[in-house]
Scaffold this active site. Structure first.
Site, PDB file in Angstrom:
ATOM      1  N   CYS A  20       0.828  -1.200   0.000  1.00  0.00           N
ATOM      2  CA  CYS A  20       0.000   0.000   0.000  1.00  0.00           C
ATOM      3  C   CYS A  20       0.872   1.264   0.000  1.00  0.00           C
ATOM      4  O   CYS A  20       1.838   1.358  -0.750  1.00  0.00           O
ATOM      5  CB  CYS A  20      -0.937  -0.061   1.213  1.00  0.00           C
ATOM      6  SG  CYS A  20      -2.321   1.092   1.200  1.00  0.00           S
ATOM      7  N   SER A  21       0.568   2.225   0.856  1.00  0.00           N
ATOM      8  CA  SER A  21       1.314   3.482   0.886  1.00  0.00           C
ATOM      9  C   SER A  21       2.717   3.330   1.444  1.00  0.00           C
ATOM     10  O   SER A  21       3.505   4.281   1.426  1.00  0.00           O
ATOM     11  CB  SER A  21       0.552   4.540   1.698  1.00  0.00           C
ATOM     12  OG  SER A  21       0.348   4.108   3.027  1.00  0.00           O
TER      13      SER A  21
END
Length: 208
Positions: A99-100
């Protein structure tokens, strides 16, 4: 094999726990939960995880996994995680993000000019940090592996399991954790969700 799982405030629990369940179960793996301090770290959903070591104490690992979370922007501004990643990546066999978490790899200079993926709502942010953004769920580029949003961390970890321990071991792991997704809805991607839902989710996730 030393597996370093990075902790920071407001990370997303599944980004970490999904890969942990897949990778820590493999032969001869020692998992380390590493953070800036030994204090418990609160995930964005409220789950608290206790580090087993600190950035100062752990200066190398064979495999590094960096989760994402709602606190990614604050962690970027702080710079501590990226500084540690820049130090450990050169000697790591594998460096991975979910993800981030890819934004932290990028801040560390690990994704400069490299293909990488991230949560769909943060593709523009990742591009600004120097990565060549892909829409794939998992991207392998040399020793760097990035995964898209949250649940993609399990796919990423199974991909790594296959690369490191072989396809048969990865397939066994998939069977043991009964990873056979059959979601009741078809809205898990901006390509399949309604435009209205995508716009609302983007606003929630980016504050825009």
């Amino acid at each position: 094999m030393d597996l370093a799982l990075v902790l920071y405030p407001d990370m997303t629990a599944l980004d970490l726990v999904g890969p942990y369940e897949v990778l820590a179960a493999q032969p001869d793996v020692t998992a380390h939960f590493v953070a800036a301090t030994p204090d418990p770290v609160r995930c964005d959903s409220g789950l608290t995880i206790v580090p087993t070591t600190t950035f100062d104490a752990l200066d190398r690992a064979d495999l590094v996994v960096v989760p994402g979370g709602s606190g990614w922007a604050r962690v970027l501004a702080d710079g501590v995680v990226a500084a540690w990643l820049a130090g450990v990546h050169p000697t790591a066999t594998w460096t991975a993000s979910v993800c981030s978490g890819s934004t932290l790899l990028a801040q560390a200079g690990i994704l400069d000019g490299r293909p990488a993926t991230t949560h769909w709502a943060l593709r523009d942010e990742l591009a600004k940090l120097g990565a060549v953004v892909s829409t794939e769920r998992v991207v392998v580029d040399g020793s760097v592996v990035t995964a898209a949003g949250v649940s993609a961390g399990i796919d990423m970890a199974l991909t790594l399991a296959g690369r490191i321990w072989g396809d048969e071991r990865a397939e066994l792991t998939q069977l043991v954790i009964e990873y056979d997704p059959r979601p009741p809805y078809d809205s898990g991607s901006p390509d399949t969700a309604s435009p209205e839902l995508v716009a609302f989710a983007r606003g929630v996730l980016t504050g825009s």
